[in-house]
Design a protein around this motif. Structure first.
Motif, short mmCIF file in Angstrom:
data_model
loop_
_atom_site.label_atom_id
_atom_site.label_comp_id
_atom_site.label_asym_id
_atom_site.label_seq_id
_atom_site.Cartn_x
_atom_site.Cartn_y
_atom_site.Cartn_z
N TYR A 1 0.85 -1.19 0.00
CA TYR A 1 0.00 0.00 0.00
C TYR A 1 0.88 1.23 0.00
O TYR A 1 1.99 1.21 0.51
CB TYR A 1 -0.90 0.00 1.23
CG TYR A 1 -1.89 -1.11 1.20
CD1 TYR A 1 -1.67 -2.29 1.92
CD2 TYR A 1 -3.04 -1.00 0.42
CE1 TYR A 1 -2.57 -3.32 1.87
CE2 TYR A 1 -3.94 -2.04 0.37
CZ TYR A 1 -3.71 -3.20 1.10
OH TYR A 1 -4.61 -4.23 1.03
N LEU B 1 1.02 2.93 7.65
CA LEU B 1 0.85 3.76 8.83
C LEU B 1 1.46 3.08 10.05
O LEU B 1 0.99 2.05 10.49
CB LEU B 1 -0.64 4.01 9.05
CG LEU B 1 -0.93 5.08 10.08
CD1 LEU B 1 -0.48 6.43 9.56
CD2 LEU B 1 -2.40 5.09 10.39
N TYR C 1 0.32 13.87 9.79
CA TYR C 1 0.18 12.53 10.34
C TYR C 1 -1.06 12.45 11.24
O TYR C 1 -1.84 11.49 11.16
CB TYR C 1 1.43 12.17 11.13
CG TYR C 1 1.40 10.74 11.60
CD1 TYR C 1 1.91 9.72 10.83
CD2 TYR C 1 0.80 10.42 12.82
CE1 TYR C 1 1.85 8.40 11.25
CE2 TYR C 1 0.74 9.12 13.26
CZ TYR C 1 1.27 8.11 12.46
OH TYR C 1 1.19 6.81 12.88
N ILE D 1 -4.09 12.11 9.14
CA ILE D 1 -4.31 10.75 8.64
C ILE D 1 -4.92 9.88 9.73
O ILE D 1 -5.87 9.15 9.51
CB ILE D 1 -2.97 10.12 8.18
CG1 ILE D 1 -2.41 10.91 7.00
CG2 ILE D 1 -3.19 8.66 7.78
CD1 ILE D 1 -1.04 10.44 6.57
N MET D 2 -4.37 10.03 10.93
CA MET D 2 -4.91 9.25 12.04
C MET D 2 -6.39 9.53 12.24
O MET D 2 -7.19 8.62 12.43
CB MET D 2 -4.13 9.53 13.33
CG MET D 2 -2.83 8.75 13.32
SD MET D 2 -1.71 8.80 14.70
CE MET D 2 -2.47 9.22 16.13
N LYS D 3 -6.73 10.81 12.17
CA LYS D 3 -8.14 11.16 12.34
C LYS D 3 -8.98 10.59 11.21
O LYS D 3 -10.05 10.05 11.42
CB LYS D 3 -8.30 12.68 12.39
CG LYS D 3 -8.09 13.25 13.79
CD LYS D 3 -8.37 14.74 13.80
CE LYS D 3 -7.41 15.45 14.75
NZ LYS D 3 -7.09 16.81 14.33
N ALA D 4 -8.44 10.71 9.98
CA ALA D 4 -9.17 10.21 8.83
C ALA D 4 -9.41 8.71 8.95
O ALA D 4 -10.42 8.19 8.48
CB ALA D 4 -8.39 10.52 7.55
N LEU D 5 -8.49 8.04 9.57
CA LEU D 5 -8.65 6.59 9.74
C LEU D 5 -9.40 6.26 11.02
O LEU D 5 -9.46 5.11 11.44
CB LEU D 5 -7.27 5.93 9.79
CG LEU D 5 -6.48 5.98 8.49
CD1 LEU D 5 -5.11 5.34 8.67
CD2 LEU D 5 -7.25 5.27 7.38
N ASN D 6 -9.95 7.29 11.62
CA ASN D 6 -10.71 7.10 12.84
C ASN D 6 -9.90 6.52 13.98
O ASN D 6 -10.41 5.79 14.82
CB ASN D 6 -11.91 6.17 12.60
CG ASN D 6 -13.08 6.95 12.11
OD1 ASN D 6 -13.23 8.13 12.45
ND2 ASN D 6 -13.91 6.33 11.29
N ILE D 7 -8.61 6.79 13.96
CA ILE D 7 -7.80 6.38 15.10
C ILE D 7 -7.87 7.51 16.12
O ILE D 7 -7.72 8.68 15.76
CB ILE D 7 -6.34 6.15 14.68
CG1 ILE D 7 -6.29 5.04 13.64
CG2 ILE D 7 -5.47 5.84 15.88
CD1 ILE D 7 -4.94 4.86 13.00
N ASN E 1 0.83 -2.86 15.76
CA ASN E 1 1.02 -2.74 14.32
C ASN E 1 2.46 -2.45 13.95
O ASN E 1 2.80 -2.39 12.79
CB ASN E 1 0.15 -1.62 13.76
CG ASN E 1 -1.30 -2.01 13.82
OD1 ASN E 1 -1.66 -2.84 14.65
ND2 ASN E 1 -2.11 -1.44 12.97
#
Lengths: 254, 191, 191
Positions: free
Chosen positions: A3, A7, A43, A46-52, C189
């Motif tokens: 990918y 992450l 970064y 991205i974490m937020k976008a991935l709902n982390i 991870n």
């Protein structure tokens, strides 16, 4: 083909920051704050976008970075900026690296039950005569657990204390005021540390509400995670002397 | 005492389930001096080391304990069918901070690691690796943490002094307590 | 297998908490024949017997086990007599209540635990963990209980104040990301 976005999950903000510094191949003593800040924020996005869940810890460092970055636009002396970067960023990072390495060193040792093994109590020896002032093999955590178990078995509010004292709101307000006089400000939960029963707890709370209502105590929360703080706003320490329970508490009475 | 002291001590060490100090052994063998016991322990330690068996006598946690040599762990683990003691990286880092900075407050640990450590402290307390040393005279009377004896046992340390020294943070007038050999110029590459 | 079979078996016997038979050992060392294992066990047994140490490898009903020679048992027994005992769960719970709620009456402990605690109180008193602080001015003049100094010693506490408060206990449990032996979820991870 992997990918495009791989992450890494970082333990904490310092971990992420170190990763970015390594990735950019920059010197820890000469961090390009603008670049690193942008990447750090990207970064988090991205974490937020991935709902982390982005923990608060990450945000604290983010705000520090943004603060420094914005100050660099100002005509402050270069030295001052470098000093700030060093104190706010480099120094904590160095300390972190140092302790991370120490953790690694610890883990490289010959660990019991991983690399080496001791004898187990041979059962044929156990039970051959005991007691006579035996030592006890318990730790604090077992004790705490035991207490938690007991408390969880009980419905809130049924907890009875043998302490027969009945607290009045008036008495509690006096105690709170005395505390505040002595210390200037206290944490919210400190109010209740001495409460031995639910009813006493409730009386303390009512007393606090009363004091706030009358404007004698200010309540605020410095940051989201921190405990609520109480400060005195009753004129304070000048009249300290014998104000004990007459002055303000007279008002409280009604 | 009709048996050689060294062998009596060996028997005690062999039957014990924790490291034994010369002082403890003296408690059971009060007819011997602590110096003699200490001497016997040293001899046993050297003797086993030279014998080349699968286990040795090791000085650990202020006492002595028989332990297998590390080369045998794959076989022992197979037998015990347990996964080896494992601490997660966050737990290990937190433990390192406590070990090197004790006595220390939770707040200070969190400042150094940059994250909340409540759950980790619980794990470390449960494993008996750390202990509560008291309370600090600050608002909220926060708990003070330090390592427990079990920490020394698990990490193969004689005592806290034998913790490997922290690496230097070079130069820059760091007001750290560890001042070591000649600081070298900046931008040091660590290992 | 990069170690001599005899020493591998020795390490297993050393770390095992029960006698091991050749068949069991074969289960962990399937690359070796049972005959070889049996042979190695015999050699170990003879070797230890000849060595004149304080312990020998003995063949007992279920297999082989290291045991101290009988001549050393008086010393071992001296040690075992003072070895730690565990507290039963009811005793621990009762002790916890007294620690956190002291000064407290027996009646109140029983209300919290829902059972009679007479026997447990006696045990705790005998072990020196709790003490009688006085009598309450109530009908029957019931005894008031609290923890004794020995309680602090056993739990390695500086003073009673160092007992974590309920709020702090909750804090520990709050952040659950550090439970099992496996790396914490937030970190798995990695790599």
């Amino acid at each position: 083909m992997g990918y495009e976005v791989r992450l890494d999950i970082f333990e904490g903000p310092l971990d992420l920051l170190l990763h970015l510094i390594h990735k950019n191949e920059v010197d820890i003593f000469d961090i390009p704050i603008a670049t690193i800040t942008d990447q750090y924020l990207a970064y988090l996005d991205i974490m937020k976008a991935l709902n982390i869940d982005v923990a608060g810890d990450f945000l604290v460092l983010a705000s520090t970075l943004i603060h420094i970055k914005s100050k660099m636009l100002l005509p402050d002396s270069k030295e001052e900026q470098e000093g700030e970067i060093f104190n706010e960023i480099t120094r904590p990072l160095l300390e972190y690296i140092r302790l991370r390495d120490a953790a690694q060193d610890l883990s490289d040792r010959e660990l019991l039950d991983r690399d080496v093994f001791a004898r187990h109590v041979p059962p044929y020896l156990q039970g051959q005569l005991r007691d006579e002032e035996p030592q006890l093999d318990v730790n604090l955590f077992q004790l705490i657990d035991a207490f938690k178990r007991i408390m969880e078995q009980r419905l809130p509010g049924v907890q009875l204390s043998f302490q027969l004292e009945k607290w009045s709101v008036k008495e509690k307000t006096e105690i709170i005021i005395a505390h505040l006089k002595e210390k200037g400000s206290i944490f919210f939960y400190e109010l209740f540390t001495e409460d031995r029963s639910v009813s006493e707890f409730i009386v303390s709370f009512l007393a606090l509400l009363e004091l706030v209502h009358m404007g004698l105590v200010k309540v605020f929360q410095p940051t989201l995670e921190s405990d609520i703080r109480l400060t005195a706003s009753f004129g304070g320490n000048e009249e300290n002397g014998n104000v004990g329970s007459n002055g303000q508490t007279a008002q409280i009475d009604h | 005492m009709d048996k050689p002291l060294k062998l009596i001590i060996e028997a005690l060490l062999f039957a014990a389930d924790k490291p034994l100090s010369a002082r403890e052994i003296h408690g059971w063998l009060s007819e011997e001096t602590q110096a003699n016991i200490r001497q016997a322990l040293k001899e046993l330690e050297a003797g086993y080391d030279a014998m080349g068996r699968s286990f040795v006598l090791k000085e650990v946690a202020e006492g002595y304990q028989f332990r297998t040599r590390s080369g045998y762990s794959p076989y022992v683990l197979r037998m015990l069918k347990t996964s080896p003691t494992r601490l997660s990286r966050p737990a290990l880092e937190t433990l390192a901070i406590i070990a090197y900075k004790q006595p220390i407050l939770r707040q200070e640990i969190e400042r150094l690691r940059g994250v909340d450590v409540g759950g980790i402290l619980k794990t470390l307390l449960e494993k008996g690796l750390i202990r509560i040393m008291g309370r600090k005279n600050l608002p909220g009377r926060p708990l003070i943490y330090g390592t427990a004896k079990r920490f020394l046992e698990v990490f193969d340390l004689k005592d806290l002094e034998s913790l490997p020294k922290l690496k230097e943070i070079k130069d820059f007038g760091f007001d750290e307590h560890e001042t070591g050999p000649a600081p070298s110029p900046s931008s040091e590459n660590r290992k």
